[in-house]
Scaffold this motif. Structure first.
Motif, PDB file in Angstrom:
ATOM      1  N   ALA A  19       0.838  -1.202   0.000  1.00  0.00           N
ATOM      2  CA  ALA A  19       0.000   0.000   0.000  1.00  0.00           C
ATOM      3  C   ALA A  19       0.871   1.249   0.000  1.00  0.00           C
ATOM      4  O   ALA A  19       0.543   2.253  -0.651  1.00  0.00           O
ATOM      5  N   ALA A  20       1.980   1.198   0.736  1.00  0.00           N
ATOM      6  CA  ALA A  20       2.901   2.346   0.761  1.00  0.00           C
ATOM      7  C   ALA A  20       3.494   2.592  -0.628  1.00  0.00           C
ATOM      8  O   ALA A  20       3.543   3.731  -1.102  1.00  0.00           O
ATOM      9  N   LEU A  21       3.926   1.538  -1.269  1.00  0.00           N
ATOM     10  CA  LEU A  21       4.478   1.671  -2.619  1.00  0.00           C
ATOM     11  C   LEU A  21       3.424   2.210  -3.586  1.00  0.00           C
ATOM     12  O   LEU A  21       3.696   3.095  -4.398  1.00  0.00           O
ATOM     13  N   ASP A  22       2.214   1.675  -3.479  1.00  0.00           N
ATOM     14  CA  ASP A  22       1.129   2.122  -4.357  1.00  0.00           C
ATOM     15  C   ASP A  22       0.797   3.598  -4.143  1.00  0.00           C
ATOM     16  O   ASP A  22       0.363   4.284  -5.073  1.00  0.00           O
TER      17      ASP A  22
ATOM     18  N   ALA B  47       1.857   1.603  10.177  1.00  0.00           N
ATOM     19  CA  ALA B  47       0.480   1.185   9.915  1.00  0.00           C
ATOM     20  C   ALA B  47       0.318  -0.280  10.281  1.00  0.00           C
ATOM     21  O   ALA B  47       1.256  -1.073  10.150  1.00  0.00           O
ATOM     22  N   SER B  48      -0.865  -0.604  10.743  1.00  0.00           N
ATOM     23  CA  SER B  48      -1.206  -2.011  10.963  1.00  0.00           C
ATOM     24  C   SER B  48      -2.214  -2.493   9.928  1.00  0.00           C
ATOM     25  O   SER B  48      -2.495  -3.686   9.842  1.00  0.00           O
ATOM     26  N   ARG B  49      -2.740  -1.548   9.128  1.00  0.00           N
ATOM     27  CA  ARG B  49      -3.690  -1.887   8.067  1.00  0.00           C
ATOM     28  C   ARG B  49      -3.373  -1.058   6.828  1.00  0.00           C
ATOM     29  O   ARG B  49      -3.007   0.124   6.949  1.00  0.00           O
ATOM     30  N   PRO B  50      -3.516  -1.612   5.631  1.00  0.00           N
ATOM     31  CA  PRO B  50      -3.191  -0.872   4.404  1.00  0.00           C
ATOM     32  C   PRO B  50      -3.964   0.433   4.262  1.00  0.00           C
ATOM     33  O   PRO B  50      -3.422   1.424   3.760  1.00  0.00           O
ATOM     34  N   GLU B  51      -5.212   0.465   4.719  1.00  0.00           N
ATOM     35  CA  GLU B  51      -6.004   1.691   4.562  1.00  0.00           C
ATOM     36  C   GLU B  51      -5.438   2.849   5.377  1.00  0.00           C
ATOM     37  O   GLU B  51      -5.623   4.018   5.037  1.00  0.00           O
ATOM     38  N   GLN B  52      -4.711   2.544   6.462  1.00  0.00           N
ATOM     39  CA  GLN B  52      -4.072   3.600   7.236  1.00  0.00           C
ATOM     40  C   GLN B  52      -2.982   4.285   6.420  1.00  0.00           C
ATOM     41  O   GLN B  52      -2.793   5.498   6.510  1.00  0.00           O
ATOM     42  N   VAL B  53      -2.271   3.508   5.620  1.00  0.00           N
ATOM     43  CA  VAL B  53      -1.233   4.068   4.766  1.00  0.00           C
ATOM     44  C   VAL B  53      -1.845   5.056   3.781  1.00  0.00           C
ATOM     45  O   VAL B  53      -1.354   6.177   3.595  1.00  0.00           O
ATOM     46  N   ALA B  54      -2.943   4.634   3.144  1.00  0.00           N
ATOM     47  CA  ALA B  54      -3.608   5.488   2.158  1.00  0.00           C
ATOM     48  C   ALA B  54      -4.083   6.791   2.783  1.00  0.00           C
ATOM     49  O   ALA B  54      -4.049   7.855   2.144  1.00  0.00           O
ATOM     50  N   GLU B  55      -4.525   6.747   4.030  1.00  0.00           N
ATOM     51  CA  GLU B  55      -4.973   7.958   4.715  1.00  0.00           C
ATOM     52  C   GLU B  55      -3.793   8.862   5.066  1.00  0.00           C
ATOM     53  O   GLU B  55      -3.856  10.078   4.902  1.00  0.00           O
ATOM     54  N   ASN B  56      -2.706   8.270   5.549  1.00  0.00           N
ATOM     55  CA  ASN B  56      -1.546   9.061   5.963  1.00  0.00           C
ATOM     56  C   ASN B  56      -0.979   9.898   4.826  1.00  0.00           C
ATOM     57  O   ASN B  56      -0.586  11.054   5.020  1.00  0.00           O
ATOM     58  N   VAL B  57      -0.926   9.327   3.619  1.00  0.00           N
ATOM     59  CA  VAL B  57      -0.258  10.039   2.523  1.00  0.00           C
ATOM     60  C   VAL B  57      -1.039  11.266   2.057  1.00  0.00           C
ATOM     61  O   VAL B  57      -0.480  12.110   1.348  1.00  0.00           O
ATOM     62  N   LYS B  58      -2.279  11.393   2.487  1.00  0.00           N
ATOM     63  CA  LYS B  58      -3.049  12.579   2.113  1.00  0.00           C
ATOM     64  C   LYS B  58      -2.508  13.849   2.759  1.00  0.00           C
ATOM     65  O   LYS B  58      -2.885  14.959   2.376  1.00  0.00           O
ATOM     66  N   ALA B  59      -1.607  13.682   3.727  1.00  0.00           N
ATOM     67  CA  ALA B  59      -0.988  14.853   4.362  1.00  0.00           C
ATOM     68  C   ALA B  59       0.143  15.415   3.510  1.00  0.00           C
ATOM     69  O   ALA B  59       0.608  16.532   3.755  1.00  0.00           O
TER      70      ALA B  59
END
Length: 337
Positions: free
Chosen positions: A39-42, A286-298
């Motif tokens: 998820a981070a790479l994506d 992150a413990s879940r992929p969706e957390q990664v997607a949320e973090n990068v919005k910053a």
């Protein structure tokens, strides 16, 4: 994803990086951890931070497996040395020549790579001459096992002396990895000014204060089941100092500011640390992929001066700014000594 230079080097890193401090190899199952890395790479994250001590080397193994098959030149892999690993023998910790050379070799095997982009002293070693440490790092760089050198939680004076030796040895000392967030600003008084003068960038950890700045911890309530504050093996001891009703109440009062800029509280916290021009990257876990997607919005968010002032006014006296805390948070003797 926006990118920044790591200190005054020519190396660009993603301004939001992915770290596996107390998740991979411990809190999160391996397949879930690998999903988070994907998820981070994506999401455009190219910078990945770990350390040999995380889960006693298991975190490096998981990261190495998760990045297997990814073009090596397209990512920046950071790791660290200092804390005890292995069975905890007399030379299984610190920054001696012996421990540094054995540790980099172990890290490279676990990470499945020939080199790391950044090799960091995880704390200052009071029991090893700094000349010995920097000469060992110079050997690591010249052997091609690391491209750049950094440190973590060093004081301004330690940064200055380490940088002086690095210049003499002609190796690139480019970064410091401190804790930094809205609630913990101890680097601002001395470490940041010294770093700016030396060309050292901050790669900050705990930008959301181990989860406190997400707003999920409420004043007068027990921590949510399964949260870091309830995990005695991987987080409760780090987060406890923030779990007071005064802190938690003021964090809740940040919600209108976050709403105004269209961010969650966690995104606001990450965006806040990125407003500091000396910050090269903010490490998020992150413990879940969706957390990664949320973090990068910053990434790429610009907070106005008026918003930054309101954040300061809302948090008031709960902010820790004492520069002495940097030294106090580092061991005065080598662990295991």
């Amino acid at each position: 994803m926006d990118f920044r230079y790591l200190g005054n080097s020519g190396l660009k890193v993603s301004e939001i990086s992915y770290g596996n401090w107390i998740t991979h190899g411990s809190q999160v199952e391996n397949e879930q951890a690998k999903a988070c890395v994907k998820a981070a790479l994506d999401a455009g994250i190219t910078t990945f931070d770990t350390a040999d001590v995380y889960a006693n080397t298991k975190a490096e193994v998981v990261l190495g497996e998760a990045l297997e098959g990814v073009r090596r030149e397209s990512v920046e892999v950071f790791t660290k040395v200092y804390w005890p690993t292995g069975p905890g023998g007399p030379n299984d910790a610190g920054l001696s020549r012996k421990h540094i050379h054995e540790s980099i070799n172990g890290s490279l095997k676990r990470l499945k790579t020939d080199y790391v982009d950044l090799y960091q002293a995880h704390r200052f070693d009071t029991e090893t001459p700094l000349e010995e440490t920097m000469e060992a790092f110079a050997d690591v760089v010249r052997s091609g096992k690391a491209l750049y050198i950094g440190v973590s939680e060093w004081t301004a004076e330690q940064l200055q002396e380490g940088h002086r030796l690095a210049r003499e040895l002609r190796i690139p000392f480019v970064s410091n990895q401190p804790q930094y967030n809205m609630l913990w600003r101890v680097i601002e008084g001395e470490v940041v000014p010294a770093s700016e003068e030396l060309g050292i960038g901050q790669v900050v950890f705990s930008p959301i204060a181990q989860g406190v700045l997400t707003g999920k911890y409420k004043p007068g309530e027990q921590p949510p089941a399964g949260s870091r504050a309830t995990d005695e093996n991987g987080g409760a001891n780090f987060i406890g100092r923030f779990l007071t009703d005064d802190v938690l109440t003021r964090v809740q009062e940040l919600k209108p500011i976050a709403d105004e800029v269209g961010l969650s509280l966690a995104q606001l916290a990450i965006a806040w640390v990125l407003q500091n021009p000396n910050v090269s990257s903010a490490i998020t876990g992150a413990s879940r992929p969706e957390q990664v997607a949320e973090n990068v919005k910053a990434s790429g968010v610009k907070l106005e001066d008026a918003q930054l002032k309101r954040i300061d006014e809302t948090l008031g006296g709960i902010v820790e700014r004492d520069p002495a805390k940097t030294a106090q948070n580092s061991p005065q003797t080598r662990p295991g000594s």
